[in-house]
Scaffold this active site. Structure first.
Site, PDB file in Angstrom:
ATOM      1  N   HIS A 125      64.186 -37.074 156.767  1.00 17.14           N
ATOM      2  CA  HIS A 125      65.160 -35.988 156.882  1.00 17.14           C
ATOM      3  C   HIS A 125      66.498 -36.348 156.236  1.00 17.14           C
ATOM      4  O   HIS A 125      67.329 -35.471 156.002  1.00 17.14           O
ATOM      5  CB  HIS A 125      65.351 -35.569 158.344  1.00 17.14           C
ATOM      6  CG  HIS A 125      66.073 -36.567 159.202  1.00 17.14           C
ATOM      7  ND1 HIS A 125      65.429 -37.430 160.056  1.00 17.14           N
ATOM      8  CD2 HIS A 125      67.391 -36.841 159.344  1.00 17.14           C
ATOM      9  CE1 HIS A 125      66.306 -38.171 160.700  1.00 17.14           C
ATOM     10  NE2 HIS A 125      67.516 -37.834 160.282  1.00 17.14           N
ATOM     11  N   ASP A 155      58.383 -38.891 159.467  1.00 19.21           N
ATOM     12  CA  ASP A 155      59.826 -38.857 159.201  1.00 19.21           C
ATOM     13  C   ASP A 155      60.305 -40.155 158.562  1.00 19.21           C
ATOM     14  O   ASP A 155      61.372 -40.674 158.892  1.00 19.21           O
ATOM     15  CB  ASP A 155      60.620 -38.569 160.475  1.00 19.21           C
ATOM     16  CG  ASP A 155      62.077 -38.209 160.172  1.00 19.21           C
ATOM     17  OD1 ASP A 155      62.339 -37.717 159.057  1.00 19.21           O
ATOM     18  OD2 ASP A 155      62.945 -38.442 161.032  1.00 19.21           O
ATOM     19  N   SER A 231      70.793 -42.451 161.274  1.00 17.52           N
ATOM     20  CA  SER A 231      69.405 -42.179 160.909  1.00 17.52           C
ATOM     21  C   SER A 231      68.986 -43.029 159.716  1.00 17.52           C
ATOM     22  O   SER A 231      69.664 -43.041 158.688  1.00 17.52           O
ATOM     23  CB  SER A 231      69.230 -40.701 160.561  1.00 17.52           C
ATOM     24  OG  SER A 231      69.375 -39.896 161.695  1.00 17.52           O
TER      25      SER A 231
END
Length: 483
Positions: A125, A155, A231
């Protein structure tokens, strides 16, 4: 005689006093040793104690951070977004009257970890749909990055940079199987774009499968502060080994609430190896469906607690079928690790490569057995054979594909499902009135549709009335269309 007895009593008293004096002296001499022993026992017995030296008071994670942080990078992605784009935007006449659609650059920031020679892993993402990717090292060196694999279902994304043979720091993978609740971990990343930041905490839970962030959920949970921008960053143990890639947070405000989730290193390694060696990832499967074991099921099976998954369906000629598994078998472990739901079983199988052998611990007929299963990719082509439907029928203008277990796995659908999948619909096509992309055509005029041939034959019939049954996101929709 009396004199002799008196002398004996005096000698006895003298010996007693001497013995007491010797014991007291020994107690004084040996007291520090017993104290040290008690402290050592207290330390190694994991009991609480105060620091015993200045060195212990000054213990720090600084050496660990200096070792690991150079391998944690910033990942910048740029995406050009057209505002008020029209389907006629590329037409010269349209541009003459209405001008060129405005464009803006959408930037996003995340983190990444160098795990090999120019190879960087981050979250999917972070880089999804990016037109440009830039990697900035901790020493401020900048490199354009190439996306070599993006895996939406885990992901994870793998990037490569060309350093022109300059060496890069890397982080070694840790063994996630050794990670336990209570282990100290450090989260390293770039939250909010303020620069590289290190936070510390513990592993607060393992094997979280109900997070819903990706299809292969089996997260490590940590209370180390993780915020937007973290992230793709590293979650490392006190040995400086990578145990996970920080992926998501549980938050009502957008900031850290002390619940962060990281993708375990074993899945990270599997995706990176597939990207570097094969350029794509092919996930193995067991060829079975299962349900979690409830307390009632556990009691009926003679178990002291709910553990494992109950096999509810076995795919014909699949890995589980070839290994002899049957409906009703209870799987308690895969490769020595307990499982509690189908998601966990699916994740642990997916950390291996097709052709490898997994060991399942099953309860069959009241007895435990160890079963070897040779993992294999789901059957079917890697790319679907697409067919554009034309003619006078309700599906005119729809593009469809025959659903196989492999295509279903790639699209995150049930690999046991059968039918014809609607993949795309042309603009202004009649099919928009009936179906949507992602719908599964189950039957037409009470005839089951399992293959493209079945669909073609059903649509070739000369009729004006069509009884249609669809599967839309697991919900059955049926109705009649008259043309």
């Amino acid at each position: 005689m009396m004199q002799t007895n008196n002398m004996t009593r005096h000698v006895s008293k003298l010996l007693l006093v001497s013995l007491v004096a010797v014991l007291a002296l020994l107690a004084v001499v040996l007291s520090p040793l017993f104290t040290a022993n008690a402290q050592e026992t207290s330390f190694f017995g994991n009991e609480k104690r105060v620091p015993q030296s200045q060195a212990e008071v000054e213990l720090s994670y600084a050496p660990l951070v200096k070792q690991v942080s150079p391998a944690v990078v910033n990942v910048y992605s740029k995406k050009v977004v057209r505002q008020n784009a029209s389907p006629f935007a590329n037409d010269p006449v349209f541009r003459q009257f209405f001008g060129t659609p405005r464009e803006r650059v959408q930037n996003s920031l995340g983190s990444g970890v160098i795990v090999g020679d120019g190879v960087i892993v981050t979250n999917n993402h972070v880089v999804a749909d990016a037109d440009e990717l830039l990697v900035v090292l901790s020493d401020r060196r900048e490199y354009e990055a190439e996306l070599i694999l993006a895996d939406e279902r885990t992901d994870l994304a793998v990037l490569r940079i060309d350093t022109e043979c300059e060496p890069l720091p890397t982080v070694e993978y840790g063994d996630t199987r050794d990670t336990e609740v209570g282990d100290i971990v450090l989260a390293i990343g770039n939250p909010f774009g303020v620069g590289q930041t290190v936070t510390t905490g513990i592993i607060s839970a393992t094997a979280r499968t109900d997070v819903g962030v990706s299809d292969y959920s089996f997260f490590l949970q940590t209370d180390a502060a993780v915020n937007p921008g973290n992230s793709g960053g590293a979650l490392v143990n006190t040995k400086g080994e990578l145990v996970g890639i920080n992926s998501a947070i549980f938050s009502r405000s957008g900031g850290s609430n002390g619940i962060g989730f990281a993708i375990p290193a074993e899945m990270v390694k599997r995706v990176v190896d597939a990207a570097v060696n094969e350029g794509r990832i092919v996930r193995p499967w067991l060829g079975l469906k299962a349900q979690s074991v409830t307390y009632d099921i556990a009691k009926a099976q003679g178990l002291s607690r709910p553990v494992g998954v109950m096999v509810t369906e076995v795919f014909d000629d699949g890995p589980a079928d070839k290994a002899g598994l049957k409906r009703g078998d209870l799987i308690t472990e895969i490769d020595g690790r307990e499982v509690f739901d189908e998601t966990g079983l699916k994740f642990l199988a997916a950390t291996r490569s097709p052709g490898e052998i997994s060991s399942l611990r099953i309860l069959h007929g009241g007895k435990y057995e160890d079963v070897k299963v040779t993992l294999a990719p789901p059957p079917g082509a890697t790319k679907a054979e697409l067919e554009l439907l034309e003619g006078r029928h309700p599906f005119s203008g729809a593009e469809v594909a025959e659903l196989s277990p492999r295509l279903a796995e790639e699209m995150g659908r049930d690999p046991f499902a059968s039918g014809v999948l609607v993949t795309r619909i042309l603009r202004r096509a009649y099919a928009w009135r009936i179906v949507r992309p992602g719908d599964l055509i189950v039957s037409i005029n009470d005839e089951p549709i399992k293959t493209l041939k079945d669909l073609d034959e059903a649509l070739a019939e000369e009729t004006s009335r069509w009884a249609i049954e669809l599967d839309r996101n697991g919900r059955r929709i049926s109705g009649t269309v008259t043309l």
